[in-house]
Design a protein around this motif. Structure first.
Motif, PDB file in Angstrom:
ATOM      1  N   GLU A   1      18.816  12.933 -36.290  1.00  0.00           N
ATOM      2  CA  GLU A   1      18.943  11.618 -35.663  1.00  0.00           C
ATOM      3  C   GLU A   1      18.450  10.526 -36.602  1.00  0.00           C
ATOM      4  O   GLU A   1      19.092   9.483 -36.760  1.00  0.00           O
ATOM      5  N   TYR A   2      17.294  10.791 -37.245  1.00  0.00           N
ATOM      6  CA  TYR A   2      16.763   9.771 -38.151  1.00  0.00           C
ATOM      7  C   TYR A   2      17.688   9.593 -39.353  1.00  0.00           C
ATOM      8  O   TYR A   2      17.909   8.473 -39.822  1.00  0.00           O
TER       9      TYR A   2
ATOM     10  N   ALA B   1      21.938   6.568 -42.301  1.00  0.00           N
ATOM     11  CA  ALA B   1      23.336   6.441 -42.724  1.00  0.00           C
ATOM     12  C   ALA B   1      23.939   5.171 -42.140  1.00  0.00           C
ATOM     13  O   ALA B   1      24.709   4.473 -42.786  1.00  0.00           O
ATOM     14  N   MET B   2      23.538   4.853 -40.891  1.00  0.00           N
ATOM     15  CA  MET B   2      24.083   3.668 -40.242  1.00  0.00           C
ATOM     16  C   MET B   2      23.628   2.391 -40.936  1.00  0.00           C
ATOM     17  O   MET B   2      24.240   1.338 -40.766  1.00  0.00           O
ATOM     18  N   GLY B   3      22.539   2.497 -41.687  1.00  0.00           N
ATOM     19  CA  GLY B   3      22.064   1.317 -42.389  1.00  0.00           C
ATOM     20  C   GLY B   3      20.689   0.866 -41.927  1.00  0.00           C
ATOM     21  O   GLY B   3      20.221  -0.199 -42.320  1.00  0.00           O
ATOM     22  N   TYR B   4      20.040   1.666 -41.074  1.00  0.00           N
ATOM     23  CA  TYR B   4      18.656   1.333 -40.716  1.00  0.00           C
ATOM     24  C   TYR B   4      17.777   1.619 -41.924  1.00  0.00           C
ATOM     25  O   TYR B   4      17.965   2.621 -42.620  1.00  0.00           O
TER      26      TYR B   4
ATOM     27  N   PRO C   1      20.621  11.505 -45.307  1.00  0.00           N
ATOM     28  CA  PRO C   1      21.886  11.467 -44.579  1.00  0.00           C
ATOM     29  C   PRO C   1      22.980  12.277 -45.262  1.00  0.00           C
ATOM     30  O   PRO C   1      23.940  12.690 -44.611  1.00  0.00           O
ATOM     31  N   ALA C   2      22.858  12.544 -46.584  1.00  0.00           N
ATOM     32  CA  ALA C   2      23.896  13.321 -47.269  1.00  0.00           C
ATOM     33  C   ALA C   2      23.939  14.753 -46.727  1.00  0.00           C
ATOM     34  O   ALA C   2      24.937  15.437 -46.866  1.00  0.00           O
TER      35      ALA C   2
ATOM     36  N   THR D   1      20.824  10.030 -39.352  1.00  0.00           N
ATOM     37  CA  THR D   1      21.981   9.270 -38.884  1.00  0.00           C
ATOM     38  C   THR D   1      21.669   7.777 -38.872  1.00  0.00           C
ATOM     39  O   THR D   1      22.478   6.953 -39.308  1.00  0.00           O
ATOM     40  N   LEU D   2      20.481   7.439 -38.397  1.00  0.00           N
ATOM     41  CA  LEU D   2      20.093   6.021 -38.397  1.00  0.00           C
ATOM     42  C   LEU D   2      20.110   5.465 -39.819  1.00  0.00           C
ATOM     43  O   LEU D   2      20.544   4.344 -40.062  1.00  0.00           O
TER      44      LEU D   2
ATOM     45  N   ASN E   1      14.273   2.336 -44.186  1.00  0.00           N
ATOM     46  CA  ASN E   1      13.075   3.167 -44.076  1.00  0.00           C
ATOM     47  C   ASN E   1      11.974   2.422 -43.335  1.00  0.00           C
ATOM     48  O   ASN E   1      11.183   3.015 -42.613  1.00  0.00           O
TER      49      ASN E   1
END
Lengths: 381, 405
Positions: free
Chosen positions: B315-316, B321-324, B401-402, B318-319, B326
């Motif tokens: 989940e983290y 990857a979404m652009g959130y 995310p990779a 994914t966040l 660190n």
């Protein structure tokens, strides 16, 4: 065209001559994993262009590098060698800020849904909308629209625990699409879905591609959805083995089917033939083939018009005019004779050509070859 | 209104949150108890002083702590009394004597079981006892005979109360031996025992002389000075010290006696606290206990947070990857840790309050849950959780995310 690399006919490069903006431009991309002696090349000299609004399906056995390419496009890995432009941003040497900014224009759909168990379907999707800084009301409408569209209208405020695997995957898809991304990268988005909802998802993809100009690149092994692809990229061993524009291939197949010798061939055989064809072009007045030369290629006219001129006893006589979808050059190949006519381009032309060996190879598969041959030859004067 | 992800995570996984809260609670209660004990040491060290009436105190420069006060000549007290600003100057005797556990009334002759215990013995003038509480003054007035003593109800049970738990009015009239002479308990007072002794009793000055025969009465332990109303204590202290000479521990001949130190009330309390909390191992043990408790808390909360992060790695990632950034992810984890601290703190405060009462009643230690302790522990709890959160962040930053594709 000596000196230049032949372009496959099925690449769709010459379709309509329209140069739509490119969402993705990959050139000479290499990628390696590991360090030192363990360093292993995963991608070899990859080139790929994807136009805005295209739906691209990437296929290939596991370990072929398609996922690596996808993560590179998605900015999730750092580009090591070559150039990779995504939505106009060069990723080789891009700064962290550039990458984070770019990521907000992308939509990711992963194989695992990765939903926060603590948040409802709505809130999970909203995480993406918040990040994009969407207007509250717009975001709310879009979340509700997408979830309803994906068949979750009655479960908007359920937590993942109360949703089935397929429903969770659909929430994750909504999350990947809510912020109107310009490029969606999806990994087996329909794997967890039944046929009906899988279809619903790809239909939604098509709508987004058409209405919002959203480009979609997905890795999938789901044959049920291959039909939505504008382009199918097949990778093997870190190389793009084929990059086929689906529409263009079907056009070529239709054209080929009109050629009596190929009429009874199956679509799969025709598309193999299409794969072997190369692009050639000609300016008005160019002589494409000359009477008396040895025949090496079979020509299919993709666009433009040509004149067929037969020279008899020094007397040049135009016997026919050919246009889009028509073909020429087959007689010399069939009979291993020199060209029996000269072809001159009347306008700017694009031809798809098939080599002699490939041409004969195809003919050998045609059951009615002998009869057809007679018919063809009989119809020619 | 942003999605309160940290709060949702804390509320959602009730089992893990319960473990976290229990961990935080355990550590917080430990810290509370250690600080309570430390506070009790501080309080205990000075509670006899709290009951005494004085603005300035005379004592020997050799004074170590309450039960090792050393002595100085009584004449210094009379000298001080000659000062114009001084309203009262009273000698105060305090020493360690031996108390024999009283024989139980029903125990047969020949089965004397009186063990000897060290006890603080205070000697006061029953006509003018230097106590602040009126009850103490009234009771001290009964010490008309050197054989009469007041026993402190906070003395430990091994001093032999009739009911086996605590000295009460039932013990009035009981006779036993203090030092080498028989005494009778004439009343029970509440004073609070020091840290160097487990019990205390009060006699008159002659009784003190009998209990501590090694100390001549013209050598006193303390001089308690009460100033005239409106007199500045600091000024009076300077004048008094000038009169009595600069204190010194050397025995070199001097024109002034210099065998007395003059201290203001606040200095007395501060020095006594410093002595017990800093100089003796006692206070250090509890300081150390606070550190141990913090360490335990950090370990538990880290475990809870890092398990939580490990379970939500996808989940983290994914966040991310979404652009959130660190930074955002870090703030979620830190918020979660602070929430754990706050959620864990509240019940621990209530439990600690009960434990303070329980321990206080059982041990006689003055366990007081002050707002300073409550605030300090709250700050430590938040600090503890923030530290574990920061330790857990390392894991969070590994979310790649990779790996999701």
């Amino acid at each position: 065209m000596p000196g230049t690399k032949p372009i496959p006919a099925t690449s769709g490069v010459f379709t309509d001559g329209r140069q739509a903006p490119k969402s993705i431009k990959v050139s000479k991309l290499n990628h390696y994993f590991g360090e030192g002696e363990l360093r292993k090349q995963a991608l070899y000299d990859n080139n790929l262009e994807v136009k805005r609004g295209e739906i691209v399906i990437m296929t290939g056995p596991s370990g072929s590098g398609k996922t690596t390419l996808l993560t590179l496009i998605g900015t999730l890995r750092t580009v090591q060698e070559g150039s990779l432009k995504v939505l106009g941003q060069e990723l080789h040497g891009a700064t962290r800020d550039d990458v984070v900014r770019l990521r907000r224009e992308l939509g990711f759909i992963f194989q695992a849904h990765n939903l926060f168990e603590s948040l409802t379907a709505y809130q999970n999707v909203n995480m993406a909308a918040e990040l994009a800084g969407m207007d509250r009301k717009v975001a709310n409408d879009r979340i509700e629209y997408l979830l309803a569209r994906l068949g979750l209208g009655h479960r908007i405020h359920y937590k993942p625990k109360s949703l089935s695997g397929g429903q969770k995957q659909r929430v994750a898809i909504a999350r990947g699409l809510v912020h109107q991304p310009k490029l969606v990268l999806a990994d087996e988005p329909t794997a967890a879905l039944d046929e009906k909802s899988g279809r619903e998802v790809v239909t939604l993809f098509q709508e987004l591609a058409r209405d919002e100009g959203c480009t979609i690149v997905m890795v999938t092994h789901d044959n049920r959805i291959l039909d939505v692809a504008d382009r199918i990229v097949n990778m093997v061993d870190g190389r793009i083995r084929s990059d086929v524009a689906v529409h263009e291939t079907s056009v070529i197949c239709e054209f080929l089917r009109q050629f009596p010798l190929f009429a009874d061939l199956q679509t799969s055989t025709l598309s193999e033939v299409a794969d072997k064809m190369m692009v050639e072009d000609a300016e008005p007045g160019d002589v494409v083939i000359r009477q008396g030369d040895p025949g090496e290629l079979f020509y299919l006219i993709r666009s433009g018009h040509v004149d067929v001129i037969v020279e008899h006893d020094g007397d040049k006589k135009k016997v026919a005019e050919l246009g889009e979808g028509q073909y020429f050059g087959e007689a010399a190949l069939l009979r291993d004779e020199p060209r029996n006519a000269t072809i001159v381009a009347r306008s700017k032309c694009v031809f798809y050509t098939l080599g002699k060996a490939d041409f004969k190879d195809v003919l050998a598969r045609s059951k009615s070859f002998v009869e057809e041959l007679r018919t063809v030859l009989a119809s020619r004067t | 209104m942003k999605t309160p992800l940290a709060w949702k995570n804390v509320v959602h996984n009730k089992v893990r949150t319960a473990v976290g809260v229990a961990g935080v609670g355990f550590a917080v209660i430990l810290i509370f108890m250690q600080m309570g004990f430390k506070g009790a040491v501080r309080k205990t060290a000075t509670q006899i002083y709290d009951a005494l009436e004085f603005d300035l105190m005379l004592r020997s420069p050799l004074y170590l702590h309450l039960t090792e006060p050393s002595t100085f000549p009584r004449t210094r007290v009379f000298q001080a009394a000659s000062m114009p600003h001084v309203a009262k100057a009273r000698p105060f005797y305090l020493g360690l004597s031996e108390w024999q556990r009283p024989q139980r009334p029903d125990s047969p002759a020949g089965q004397w079981q009186g063990d000897w215990r060290g006890i603080i013995t205070i000697g006061v003038d029953p006509h003018d006892p230097p106590f602040i509480p009126a009850e103490l003054r009234n009771k001290a007035a009964q010490l008309t005979d050197p054989r009469f003593v007041l026993i402190d109800s906070k003395s430990k049970p091994e001093f032999g109360p009739v009911n086996g738990v605590q000295f009460t009015e039932q013990d009035i009239g009981v006779e036993t031996v203090l030092g080498s002479d028989r005494v009778r308990i004439v009343d029970v007072i509440t004073l609070g025992t020091g840290l160097a002794a487990n019990g205390a009793c009060v006699a008159n000055i002659e009784g003190f002389a009998r209990a501590c025969p090694w100390q001549p009465l013209d050598e006193v332990n303390f001089g308690l000075i009460v100033l005239q109303p409106g007199v500045n204590a600091a000024t009076a202290k300077r004048q008094l010290q000038a009169l009595l000479g600069t204190p010194t521990t050397s025995s070199a001949p001097s024109a002034k006696p210099a065998d007395v130190e003059v201290l203001a009330r606040s200095e007395v309390v501060a020095r006594e606290e410093y002595r017990w909390v800093v100089q003796t191992p006692l206070g250090q043990i509890f300081n150390f206990g606070v550190w141990i408790a913090l360490f335990v808390g950090v370990a538990i909360v880290y475990q809870v947070l890092s398990t939580d992060i490990a379970n939500m790695m996808g989940e983290y990632a994914t966040l991310k990857a979404m652009g959130y950034s660190n930074y955002y992810l870090a703030s979620v984890v830190l918020q979660q840790s602070v929430l754990l601290a706050l959620v864990g703190y509240v019940p621990s405060l209530a439990i600690s309050w009960l434990l303070y009462r329980l321990v206080g009643a059982h041990s006689g230690l003055p366990m007081i849950l002050t707002w300073q302790i409550a605030a300090t522990v709250l700050a430590l709890a938040v600090l503890m959780c923030a530290l574990s959160g920061m330790a857990a962040l390392k894991k969070l930053f590994q979310a790649d995310p990779a790996d999701l594709f």
